[in-house]
Design an enzyme around this catalytic site. Structure first.
Site, mmCIF file in Angstrom:
data_model
loop_
_atom_site.group_PDB
_atom_site.id
_atom_site.type_symbol
_atom_site.label_atom_id
_atom_site.label_comp_id
_atom_site.label_asym_id
_atom_site.label_seq_id
_atom_site.Cartn_x
_atom_site.Cartn_y
_atom_site.Cartn_z
ATOM 1 N N SER A 106 0.812 -1.215 0.000
ATOM 2 C CA SER A 106 0.000 0.000 0.000
ATOM 3 C C SER A 106 0.851 1.273 0.000
ATOM 4 O O SER A 106 0.346 2.352 -0.262
ATOM 5 C CB SER A 106 -0.912 0.003 1.224
ATOM 6 O OG SER A 106 -1.816 -1.065 1.158
ATOM 7 N N ARG A 142 -36.478 -24.671 -0.001
ATOM 8 C CA ARG A 142 -35.922 -25.767 0.768
ATOM 9 C C ARG A 142 -36.691 -25.953 2.083
ATOM 10 O O ARG A 142 -36.941 -24.994 2.805
ATOM 11 C CB ARG A 142 -34.459 -25.444 1.067
ATOM 12 C CG ARG A 142 -33.755 -26.417 1.962
ATOM 13 C CD ARG A 142 -33.491 -27.705 1.248
ATOM 14 N NE ARG A 142 -32.647 -28.600 2.037
ATOM 15 C CZ ARG A 142 -32.327 -29.820 1.641
ATOM 16 N NH1 ARG A 142 -32.763 -30.279 0.483
ATOM 17 N NH2 ARG A 142 -31.573 -30.588 2.388
ATOM 18 N N GLU A 158 -6.181 -2.688 -4.473
ATOM 19 C CA GLU A 158 -6.624 -1.292 -4.667
ATOM 20 C C GLU A 158 -6.712 -0.586 -3.308
ATOM 21 O O GLU A 158 -7.633 0.190 -3.060
ATOM 22 C CB GLU A 158 -7.987 -1.254 -5.379
ATOM 23 C CG GLU A 158 -7.961 -1.767 -6.805
ATOM 24 C CD GLU A 158 -7.263 -0.806 -7.756
ATOM 25 O OE1 GLU A 158 -7.463 0.413 -7.630
ATOM 26 O OE2 GLU A 158 -6.516 -1.280 -8.633
#
Lengths: 692, 692
Positions: free
Chosen positions: A158, A325, A438
């Protein structure tokens, strides 16, 4: 006390049993500002050739995804953001909106497209100038030049300012020499670097005339497009198998005195004349660095949206299954309940639906802000900073949320959720890296907190103000962050435990807002108070003091971003035209808000913001909210708007119900016949009755 | 008030800076009761042929794992638990301890071994009788007969009593007819069923003379061992790719009137005479069912241990990296801090280390209890029930914890954590299914809660007692659960906010115990209070009332299991002979306890168990605890005892440090030379100084 949103007066209580969601209307609303772009992209990924085949081994998956990028080009789906001069449309918001939807096809396709056009192409576009655009953009757009975005180094994730690759100018030959001085400076985790990339935008320290002008980007050819071999001086390795996104060929690159023409410097924010003289439109090296990196905010913006889209898809799959379900007998012994009728199932999934709505609405606001800046409509230093802060906070929240949501969905589907064909495990594995690329989420939140502290210090009176501001500025810096933005201080909320304000008060919009705002502001004020003398300390002591508050800073930033999500959701409510839909969505918003308060109940109680009495009603109240929303749950996920072609999960197709119907019919027929065996338990009971 | 453990008097405060952990001593302590078995298994998996190759595609991975099972047989590693009559050693505890360690080789190898010997073989052993043992066990042990454990059906996961496969006795031919009446009754998710299994223990409703005697197990041949083709009447499908454990060939099976000899009924708990007469040593069909399924508790026991082992491995990898990796400049501008020096990194990892210690100590107690029961040393109905409840609670906690821990480890390693070679993503993907197989965690916790409620009701005075007990017995039943076991009621703790009891009081062992116990007891009492009239309601209303408390029940059961972990940790402290080690571990135990209290701070505050004043000290106190433990963190993970051959993660090898040393040496040399470029920022500063 606080600014109030002008929401039309509406019956606002829990009784939404008679309300119906207009699914079509809500779906349109959720598509948001760039609905058309989203629709086009969603339609495009219904084409099987743009979809993931989970059974492909890595090598074939990579080739398939490369082929998909070519299809995206052919089908005109990825050029919106590029300048109209080279065949694009300068349409930034729509471009990102479309890109986000590709996640439903295959996250590898999405991220490889992001590498090619969102990072590599964007660097050439935003950091380069016209000659660069003309020379390379058309072939980048057409995928003739697949490229890598070579920023991160093994030694520095970073912390971009500290990268060690050098680009030293040689005026003799008018070339830059790109060089990797040691192993920690290898470029790492680069998409397209493992195999397909023939060029790269390489970030390096620009050195000319003995001066280091900081990080700049350079366009460097790395492979012979014919042979696929590295060019002389360039080397690298394949990152091999990863935890997900295995359709992307991530890899490492290193450079041994590789010479490139002077004009390969992407020179929008800094240039070197033939004689080696450096010049820049931005005098301050710090500001120049942040400006360059700020152009890359698009990555964070789009991950926020992609995480939201994947969350919607996961929930639509799990909820569809949970509504069919059945498991265990219901209390009356007749048949079995569907999973969604169990309280636990409601509690585990419905708050996540609420969270996903908040993520979606917040993202649409972020995307508009992004488009405002990048279209030039509102491109100021302040608006860029706001955009960067908002993107950092929301990206951190939504990418973490997506992992939690997809995991809860997978567990809620039991063993079936673990089968790859049902998508949930694959989506989660692919999105795992979103939380640390990112910008690592913890780093991003720390930077949001830093800005909140900075804003707070500007509001301080007295001598400590400058000191605090100065101190903050010296602590942990990053790519894309700086000043401004703390929300106006609100008055501290104190819950007196007033009888009149019982549980019902928590439904009140202003109450929720005040509680959420108050927490952020109080946390920041408390940290600022603790740090106020830090600038008087020795650097090492000051650093330790700051570090002793790192966890609190990150928590405060998270609370801030959650507040922003809540506000975006609240602002979106009046945009829903249909009354019944809006009433149900208001309850969903309440659930989102109260769930946040419940998560931090300890804070609210120990700081006197909620009385014990009120707090004790909260859990039960959330139970009631999810129960009230239970009848609307199908509409809520259907409004996400994905179809069978997006879900592609056998458990969400109705097969489960067909099997149950078949089983029920079998038992009905058996009971009607004379063949049905008697249960031993029934015999025992008869025995007992006979003896009695 | 509460029973007090006899911990030797010890200085108990935060000041452990001068203490040193005796790593060797602690490692031995952590190996636990079955140290020798663990050591042997750990040594065995250092052999590369028993290790995972993450790059293998599914098909090859499956073949490799099948081969590994053969190696386990050859090396004598998997037969401990079988009867000595057939070449085993009747050693249940050591067998499971060894099995758990296989997770460090490859979880697929572990679970496929678990399917073959822990489920398929165990069913023959525990549900069959001598003729079955003689007929099949030797070839099951040798892997000549790879087999599937065919219990779960598509239509019924955790609800085994409702399976629909039938085994109807035909006295004419003295055969059972195994039949799948509809698609929902297909056996599903069975290891070995996809490809390798040639036989299966099939669970089916036993019907003879027109009576259904409930679920029994049958030994059924399913494939021709020569051709690998299904035998006539047997069909199936491969489950294909899964979210993890892809070295196992899971699949589905179905049966079309498949005839098997009468003697293939595994008849320990129920038999059918040639004429079709049913008999059983256990008269009650319900108790018979639970007894049969109770023999399979080993699966849950071993998952608890495997999850703990995987957590240790993940933490050892991430912490090792966190102690080398540097990021961002420290406050003094000199060099960069290692990740572990950041408060956030300490807060994210050190409490997980504490949790893993608690998991490990609790597991060792569980394993001893398991061995006591299965060795026959203490095999009573009550001890079996205790074992089942304990296994259910601990398995739920530790398998969830393992996923959280492995995820936090992966994120703490950033992009490097996402590279498959570094193991963290693969371990997490493989362990994902642990939370829903061998009993879904939510179902297991609900059953623990049911037992707590039952115990509570037995302590109730007055008329409601029978009613509540009766009501509870009619709600949500399961495989392996029944009565008894709630901890003695303690007095409610009330925190008066007494000044003398400041933060320091929270360190007190009795205070922690009382807070944790009080929460469990109060939650159960509150639920019992709400349900006390349920038996007077109509069934549907009663079921709804119960369902309205499902989430609270599950939370209470979780709190109960956490208390058990805390107690096991506390009981383990006096077993640590080295004083310094024990002092550090006592702080680790405190961190575990206080972290649990912090997680539920809202509950403690709103119920008056903690004062606001004390609560406000807690977060800061935890910060201090992790900071104090920081110097011991390497010893704490090294004591887990795994070596490079177990970790096999490039990031945990010291390579990171080598790269940094190389970089530092480069910069040192550069600074010493005349070639170092001047930073533009320095030039600006000089300029400014000159102008001033």
């Amino acid at each position: 006390m606080t600014e109030k949103n002008t929401i039309p007066a509406t019956r606002h209580d829990l009784d939404v049993a008679d309300d119906r969601i207009d699914v079509q209307h809500l779906a349109e609303n959720l598509l948001g500002t760039y609905a058309e772009a989203r629709r086009t992209a969603r339609e495009a990924v219904t084409s099987p050739d743009l979809q993931r085949d989970p059974t492909l081994p890595m090598e074939q998956h990579r080739e398939r995804v490369l082929g998909q990028l070519k299809l995206l080009v052919e089908r005109g789906l990825v050029h919106n953001a590029f300048p109209s001069a080279v065949g694009g449309q300068d349409a930034h918001g729509p471009n990102v909106a479309a890109f986000e939807e590709f996640v439903t096809g295959d996250p590898s396709m999405q991220i490889k497209a992001g590498v090619q056009w969102g990072l590599f192409g964007s660097a050439v576009m935003h950091l380069g100038t016209k000659p660069h655009h003309e020379a390379w953009l058309p072939r980048i757009m057409s995928l003739e030049i697949p490229g890598a975005f070579a920023m991160t180094e093994i030694g520095h994730g970073s912390d971009v300012a500290s990268i060690a690759t050098t680009a030293t100018y040689d005026p003799e030959t008018e070339e830059f020499v790109i060089h990797t001085p040691f192993k920690a400076a290898w470029k790492e985790f680069l998409g397209n670097a493992g195999l397909h990339g023939v060029a790269a935008t390489v970030f390096a320290q620009l050195i000319t005339k003995g001066v280091n002008h900081g990080v700049h980007a350079f366009y460097v050819d790395i492979r012979d497009p014919e042979t696929g071999e590295f060019l002389p001086g360039v080397g690298g390795e394949d990152d091999g198998l990863k935890g997900g996104l295995n359709g992307i060929d991530n890899g490492r690159l290193h450079f041994d005195h590789v010479r490139i023409p002077r004009t390969n410097l992407l020179n929008r924010y800094g240039d070197v004349a033939p004689d080696g003289t450096y010049s820049s439109p931005i005098a301050s090296p710090g500001r120049r660095f942040f400006t360059m990196l700020g152009t890359l905010v698009q990555g964070r913006v789009s991950l926020d949206g992609a995480a939201t889209a994947a969350s919607k898809l996961g929930l639509q799959i799990a909820v569809t299954y949970g509504l069919e379900r059945r498991q265990f007998k219901a209390g009356d012994g007749e048949g079995e309940q569907v999973l969604m009728d169990y309280q636990r199932h409601q509690r585990r999934l419905i708050p996540l639906i609420a969270k996903t709505y908040a993520m979606g609405y917040a993202h649409d606001e972020l995307l508009r802000k992004f488009d405002d800046v990048f279209s030039g409509r509102n491109d100021t230093e302040a608006s860029r900073e706001d955009l960067e802060t908002l993107a950092a906070g929301l990206k951190a929240l939504s990418t973490w949320n997506a992992l939690d949501i997809l995991q809860e969905c997978r567990e809620a589907c039991g063993g079936a959720g673990f089968i790859a064909a049902n998508r949930l495990t694959g989506l989660r594995a692919d999105l795992d890296i979103y939380v640390t690329f990112e910008g690592d989420n913890n780093v991003l939140l720390q930077l949001v907190a830093k800005r909140l502290l900075g804003d707070y210090s500007r509001n301080l009176k007295g001598l400590d103000r400058a000191g605090l501001a100065q101190f903050i500025a010296t602590q942990a810096t990053d790519a894309a962050m700086s000043r401004s933005g703390l929300r106006r201080l609100v008055q501290t909320v104190v819950d007196t435990g007033d009888e009149r304000k019982s549980a019902i008060a928590l439904r009140d919009e202003d109450t929720q807002r005040n509680l959420l705002e108050d927490r952020v502001n109080s946390m920041i004020a408390e940290i600022a108070q603790d740090l106020r003398h830090a600038h008087k300390l020795k650097p090492a002591e000051a650093a330790e003091l700051f570090n002793d508050h790192q966890d609190a800073l990150i928590k405060a930033a998270k609370a801030h971003a959650e507040l922003l999500q809540w506000e975006a959701f609240t602002r979106a409510l009046p945009t829903i035209g249909d009354e019944g839909t809006r009433r149900v969505l208001t309850v969903v918003r309440d659930l989102f808000g109260l769930d946040l308060i419940q998560e931090n109940l300890g804070w609210y109680l120990m700081n006197g913001r909620l009385s014990s009495q009120r707090a004790r009603t909260l859990d039960e109240y959330i139970n009631r909210l999810v129960k009230k929303l239970r009848p609307h749950v199908k509409d809520l996920v259907d409004a996400f708007g994905y179809t069978q072609e997006h879900m592609r999960a056998p458990i969400a197709t109705g097969d489960e119900k067909k099997r149950q119907d078949e089983a029920a019919a079998y038992y009905r027929a058996l009971r009607a016949s004379s063949d049905a065996p008697i249960d031993e338990k029934v015999l025992h009971a008869r025995d007992k009755a006979r003896k009695a």
